[in-house]
Design a protein around this motif. Sequence first.
Motif, mmCIF file in Angstrom:
data_model
loop_
_atom_site.group_PDB
_atom_site.id
_atom_site.type_symbol
_atom_site.label_atom_id
_atom_site.label_comp_id
_atom_site.label_asym_id
_atom_site.label_seq_id
_atom_site.Cartn_x
_atom_site.Cartn_y
_atom_site.Cartn_z
ATOM 1 N N ARG A 38 0.008 -6.207 8.094
ATOM 2 C CA ARG A 38 0.284 -6.868 9.368
ATOM 3 C C ARG A 38 1.028 -8.187 9.201
ATOM 4 O O ARG A 38 1.914 -8.496 10.000
ATOM 5 C CB ARG A 38 -1.033 -7.134 10.112
ATOM 6 C CG ARG A 38 -1.755 -5.903 10.586
ATOM 7 C CD ARG A 38 -2.866 -6.287 11.555
ATOM 8 N NE ARG A 38 -3.751 -7.310 11.009
ATOM 9 C CZ ARG A 38 -4.831 -7.049 10.288
ATOM 10 N NH1 ARG A 38 -5.166 -5.787 10.008
ATOM 11 N NH2 ARG A 38 -5.593 -8.033 9.830
ATOM 12 N N ARG A 39 0.665 -8.960 8.169
ATOM 13 C CA ARG A 39 1.177 -10.326 8.066
ATOM 14 C C ARG A 39 2.338 -10.490 7.091
ATOM 15 O O ARG A 39 3.005 -11.525 7.109
ATOM 16 C CB ARG A 39 0.041 -11.269 7.653
ATOM 17 C CG ARG A 39 -1.109 -11.310 8.658
ATOM 18 C CD ARG A 39 -2.230 -12.199 8.175
ATOM 19 N NE ARG A 39 -3.328 -12.253 9.119
ATOM 20 C CZ ARG A 39 -3.399 -13.079 10.157
ATOM 21 N NH1 ARG A 39 -2.412 -13.938 10.366
ATOM 22 N NH2 ARG A 39 -4.433 -13.063 10.974
ATOM 23 N N GLY A 64 -4.326 -6.869 6.154
ATOM 24 C CA GLY A 64 -3.616 -8.109 6.411
ATOM 25 C C GLY A 64 -2.248 -8.147 5.746
ATOM 26 O O GLY A 64 -1.309 -8.729 6.285
ATOM 27 N N ALA A 93 -5.804 -12.574 1.948
ATOM 28 C CA ALA A 93 -5.495 -11.441 2.824
ATOM 29 C C ALA A 93 -6.002 -10.148 2.212
ATOM 30 O O ALA A 93 -5.969 -9.958 0.991
ATOM 31 C CB ALA A 93 -3.984 -11.358 3.052
#
Length: 272
Positions: free
Chosen positions: A187-188, A184, A180
């Motif tokens: 967001r994740r 990322g 990531a």
Amino acid sequence: MASPSSTALLSQRGSLEPLKPVTATARLLLGTGFFVLFVGLWALATEGGYVQPLFLASPARALAAGWSLLTEYGFLHDIGMTVWRVLGGFLLAAAIAVPLGLMMGAYKGVEAFFEPFISFARYLPASAFIPLLILWAGVGEAQKLAVIFLGSVFQIVIMVTVIAGATRMDLVEAAYTLGAGRGGILRRVIIPAAAPQVMEALRLVLGWAWTYVIVAELIGAQSGIGHMIMDSQRLLDTGQMIFGIVVIGLIGLVTDLLFRQLNRRLFRWAVL
């Protein structure tokens, strides 16, 4: 004072064990019991003649005044206006504060840039801005929305920043290991981890927003629950004032329960 035997019995049932939750039925009964006790003491104080009606209306008189407000004076319109103002100002604040708080919690450079001003601004009482807001926006809806916005936005930013900044580093490192990037990670990892607590923070601040809207409606308003309370104060009608306050509490309670249910449905993995 409870006897040792009764205390032990309650402890065995889980009522007095630290941090041990009670059943939903027990919670409902205990919460309802406090309301019954409160109303009973209120009725005793007023109906028994210990407090004069000029200073505190009885429960029956407050209900009668509320029925008159609803059937004769269009109080439902006042309730609708107040709810609209609370939701409007609160949603505007959340739309700005939540993304900013997430960015501040995730990126320490962003936090270093905004945090001193946010920490300064969150101590400024929203009610102190009312004279300025009347000069800038008049006494219309914009002024009332601005009061709620100012009272909510800085608190949400700080709370969301703390929540996002407390994301477990092992999750972040695992995401980096899996490839990531910086975007990322936000967001994740950070947003999913912070989302349940962010919703809890919004639930708390929504309660504060109700105090700001009443303050805003006390000055220059032509409708709303706060406007009705001020009119009732001029008439020395404590029954109407108490009914307005009770309505605020009931709406807040319903909103709080809806927020809790929404949070549980959206984030079933979180323990709230």
